[in-house]
Design a protein around this motif. Structure first.
Motif, PDB file in Angstrom:
ATOM      1  N   ASP A  49       0.854  -1.184   0.000  1.00 56.18           N
ATOM      2  CA  ASP A  49       0.000   0.000   0.000  1.00 56.18           C
ATOM      3  C   ASP A  49       0.893   1.238   0.000  1.00 56.18           C
ATOM      4  OD1 ASP A  49       0.912   0.491   2.610  1.00 56.18           O
ATOM      5  OD2 ASP A  49      -0.836  -0.466   3.533  1.00 56.18           O
ATOM      6  N   GLU A  50       0.284   2.422   0.116  1.00 54.04           N
ATOM      7  CA  GLU A  50       1.060   3.655  -0.003  1.00 54.04           C
ATOM      8  C   GLU A  50       1.910   3.953   1.226  1.00 54.04           C
ATOM      9  OE1 GLU A  50      -1.832   6.609  -1.165  1.00 54.04           O
ATOM     10  OE2 GLU A  50      -1.306   6.337  -3.274  1.00 54.04           O
ATOM     11  N   LYS A  78      -0.697   4.613  -5.555  1.00 56.39           N
ATOM     12  CA  LYS A  78      -1.756   3.876  -6.251  1.00 56.39           C
ATOM     13  C   LYS A  78      -1.547   3.884  -7.758  1.00 56.39           C
ATOM     14  CE  LYS A  78      -6.060   3.961  -5.100  1.00 56.39           C
ATOM     15  NZ  LYS A  78      -7.429   4.426  -4.794  1.00 56.39           N
ATOM     16  N   VAL A 124      -1.366  -1.572  -5.782  1.00 54.67           N
ATOM     17  CA  VAL A 124      -0.995  -0.722  -4.643  1.00 54.67           C
ATOM     18  C   VAL A 124      -2.276  -0.087  -4.112  1.00 54.67           C
ATOM     19  CG1 VAL A 124       0.408   1.196  -3.837  1.00 54.67           C
ATOM     20  CG2 VAL A 124       1.245  -0.253  -5.689  1.00 54.67           C
ATOM     21  N   THR A 125      -2.615  -0.394  -2.856  1.00 51.65           N
ATOM     22  CA  THR A 125      -3.805   0.211  -2.253  1.00 51.65           C
ATOM     23  C   THR A 125      -3.438   1.560  -1.654  1.00 51.65           C
ATOM     24  OG1 THR A 125      -3.378  -0.974  -0.183  1.00 51.65           O
ATOM     25  CG2 THR A 125      -4.863  -2.014  -1.777  1.00 51.65           C
ATOM     26  N   THR A 142      -3.759   5.184   0.749  1.00 55.66           N
ATOM     27  CA  THR A 142      -4.030   5.709   2.096  1.00 55.66           C
ATOM     28  C   THR A 142      -4.234   7.208   1.958  1.00 55.66           C
ATOM     29  OG1 THR A 142      -1.662   6.040   2.506  1.00 55.66           O
ATOM     30  CG2 THR A 142      -2.611   3.953   3.221  1.00 55.66           C
TER      31      THR A 142
END
Length: 730
Positions: A141-142, A191, A216-217, A219
């Motif tokens: 993720d970020e 993302k 990539v999720t 935040t």
């Protein structure tokens, strides 16, 4: 003086005689490759200056392989069946193994001349097998510091090249390549780093590709995110337009830098431009950059930084490249005269421009999957090994960079040793799915011909004296003099069709048809981004797509072809029409013709560029109002851009019905039988789909003063009458 070569067997021996005292040795030349794929053939072609009967000897790592003289070859026992001396003494070794790598030396001698030699360091490469891409960590993720994509292959991998979503990686993202490119490291992934990553694993003679989809999720954070909406590649002399978007809307300040030197700063529509760029640099739209008449010095790393109150500033690096136009493209041939005994022929493509890519086609089509074709020197040279008459034709070399291209053509003529049957055809090779494929032929043989049809090397049909056999009787048929008919074509019918025409006592003739079956164009459509556009919008994109069959895209406006250059920019092969700095004059009906070589359809879109709302105002009629006034009108208007009108009083939405009546589409607010209770501050919101502004008006309704005077007179009269009556009673 006599020269003897090392021996690799008891029967192999070569002696060349040369007269002493001569000065110039025989010149031996070659343009053959030194890199080969395991299992293919080594082909070392030579040319030399001696006009006399030459003796040619070949050795590998000092061990004699073969000698050749006057068309007769003597081959070492270990190579019998694999080694052939061709043409003028050139070397061909088939079914090569890793042990065939080494230093190959040819020695050319002739009576009375000094022998000449030439050495090739030959390398045999494994094919690239089982490439794969892995990801670490598995979940990203970020907030992840970095993610590594690792590319590997079982054997054959030497070089690793990465792409994302089918395009080369851009320098502005800051990718890091480790272990010679085998690992792609993405620091602080975002993302928009999500996508399909492909790794091309290669060595000098083979390559394969493996892919991985990275997700990539996101935040939430307080950082302004800056993105680029335009290409970073430009043609010398054209304008550089770097269009950006960003998340902040709170009076941002946009600053531009090139190679760390400040170019311009922009805030609330007011730019401050560096002296060196005054007259060439403009800040457009929301802070995007426009530089006119680009030069090579305009290439470099451009950085944009966006700041806003209460936000963490965001920045983006855009690596801009200025490309020269492709000029003076030409093709040459060596040797100049070619027949079917020629070992190889080279077509060499050249241009005055550096940093270009070379692509070859034959007869308007991609080169067939034929081992005879080999590209050398980065594609600049097309080598045809053991050329046949079927290799003759029109060859086109396309020379390109990322923004420009030109091509040159060459007609290759190859003569045969004997005249084969001449097979001709004027049939089309492009068809629509579901239609019939008809490959008609004519040929010169007056005798009963035997005809064989094959596709991609697999026999489909044979025909002789009107009798035929076909692979698929339901769809395939031999017609006329041996022509081929295939009904209800499918995409799988695409391929290389070969017809061979033979007759007793004649050399067979062949003809190849590169057949392509295309899907019909279905469901074409046009979409617009952004959906709402006014004359302050930096650019608007019209995107054309089709469910199937789309290959080419041609745009028109109101039925007329669009002019080249100016505001109109074709992106992604014409798939996207970008209109830079759109004006109301760009309004109209845009049509996109989606086509392939056999079908086409049109989709349309109406573009509306709206004015901004300017100078809104409210007026009152009548000017003076009291409670006896039947009605008062408040009229709202704007100089430009007014389409919708919404009224409020003292900041509150007006109640529906009652005294309030909206006239002329809300343009007029009528208050029927106005009272002092209607007094207050009235606001009119003038808007269109892309802009709005507010105008205000204070309404004052006075009381009924005439009625009060009348009541006073009546009361006075009544009091007078009472007093008069009392006086009479007295």
């Amino acid at each position: 003086m006599a020269y003897s070569l090392p021996r690799s067997g008891p029967s192999l021996f070569a002696i060349d005689c040369a007269a002493e005292g001569t000065d110039a040795a025989i010149t031996v030349q070659s343009d053959s490759s030194t890199n080969y794929l395991l299992g293919n053939a080594i082909n070392l072609t030579i040319s030399y200056t001696s006009p006399k009967d030459a003796t040619v000897s070949w050795s590998k790592d000092g061990v004699l392989l073969a000698t050749w003289s006057k068309g007769s070859a003597d081959v070492a026992d270990a190579y019998i069946g694999r080694l052939t001396i061709t043409g003028n003494g050139s070397l061909l070794i088939s079914n090569i193994i890793k042990g065939d790598g080494g230093d190959y030396t040819v020695r050319v001698g002739a009576n009375g001349e000094i022998p000449g030699t030439l050495t090739w360091p030959v390398t045999i490469y494994d094919p690239v097998t089982s490439p794969s891409v892995s990801q670490s960590p598995a979940v990203v993720d970020e907030n992840t510091p970095a993610v590594n994509l690792k590319c590997s292959a079982d054997i054959g991998g030497m070089n690793f090249t990465w792409t994302k979503d089918g395009k080369p990686l851009t320098n502005d993202r800051g990718y890091e390549e480790l272990d010679g490119g085998q690992i792609l490291k993405i620091v602080l992934p975002m993302k928009n780093d999500s996508g399909i990553y492909s790794c091309n694993v290669s060595n000098p003679v083979d390559w394969k590709t493996a892919t991985l989809e990275l997700s990539v999720t996101g935040t939430e954070d307080n950082t302004i995110k800056v993105q680029r909406d335009s290409s970073p590649n430009f043609l010398l002399g054209e304008n550089i337009t770097l269009t950006i978007t960003y998340t902040s809307t709170n009076n941002p300040t946009v600053a531009w830098f090139k190679d760390n030197a400040k170019l311009a700063q922009w805030n609330k529509g007011s730019p401050d431009v560096a002296d060196d760029y005054i007259g060439r640099l403009e800040i457009i739209g929301n802070g995007s950059l426009l530089i006119s008449n680009s030069t090579k010095d305009d290439g470099g790393n451009y950085t944009v930084r966006v700041e806003a109150l209460g936000k963490v500033s965001g920045s983006l690096i855009i690596p801009v490249t200025i490309y020269d136009p492709v000029t003076n493209v030409s093709v040459s041939q060596s040797p100049a005269v070619v027949d079917e005994n020629t070992t190889a022929v080279n077509l060499t493509c050249s241009a005055d421009t550096e940093g270009v890519t070379y692509t070859w086609t034959k007869g308007g089509r991609s080169l067939p999957n034929d081992s005879s074709f080999v590209t050398l020197d980065g594609g600049q040279i097309l080598q045809i090994i053991l050329p046949k008459r079927t290799h003759g034709g029109i060859y086109v070399c396309n020379v390109s960079n990322l923004v420009h291209w030109k091509n040159a053509t060459w007609t290759l003529n190859i003569s045969g040793t004997d005249a084969p049957i001449d097979v001709q055809s004027n049939s089309s090779t492009i068809y629509l799915v579901g239609n019939n494929i008809t490959l008609s032929i004519s040929y010169t043989s007056p005798k009963d011909a035997n005809i064989i049809w094959s596709k991609d090397g697999v026999q489909l049909a044979d025909w002789n004296k009107g009798s035929s056999g076909v692979q698929d009787p339901n769809r395939q048929k031999i017609i006329g003099n041996g022509s081929l008919l295939i009904s209800n074509s499918t995409k799988d019918d695409s391929g290389n069709y070969t017809v061979r025409v033979g007759a007793f006592g004649e050399l067979p003739g062949t003809r190849i048809f590169l057949v392509t079956v295309y899907d019909p164009v279905t469901n074409p459509s046009v979409s617009q981004s952004p959906a709402k556009v006014n004359e302050k919008t930096p650019a608007v994109n019209l995107t054309c797509s089709a469910a199937t069959g789309g290959m080419s895209y041609a745009w028109a406006r109101d039925g007329q072809t669009l002019p080249s250059g100016g505001s109109y920019v074709a992106l992604d092969g014409g798939h996207i029409l970008q209109i830079v700095l759109p004006k109301k004059t760009h309004n109209g009906n845009y049509s996109c013709n989606v086509s392939n070589p056999v079908d086409w359809k049109i989709a349309s879109w109406t573009l509306s560029v709206l004015d901004p709302v300017t100078n809104p105002s409210v007026s009152q009629s009548p000017a003076k109002v009291n409670e006896k006034t039947p009605a008062v009108n408040l009229t709202c208007s704007a100089a430009t851009g007014g389409m919708s009108y919404a009224w409020a009083r003292d900041g509150q939405t007006l109640p529906s019905g009652g005294s309030y009546v909206a006239l002329d589409g809300g343009h007029i607010l009528q208050i029927v039988l106005p009272k002092k209770t209607h007094n207050g501050n009235y606001s009119c919101n003038v808007s269109n789909p892309v802009d709005w502004k507010i105008a205000s008006w204070t309404l004052s309704v006075s009381g009924n003063s005439h009625l009060a005077a009348t009541v006073g007179v009546v009361i006075g009269a009544m009091l007078g009458a009472i007093l008069f009556t009392e006086e009479l009673w007295r």
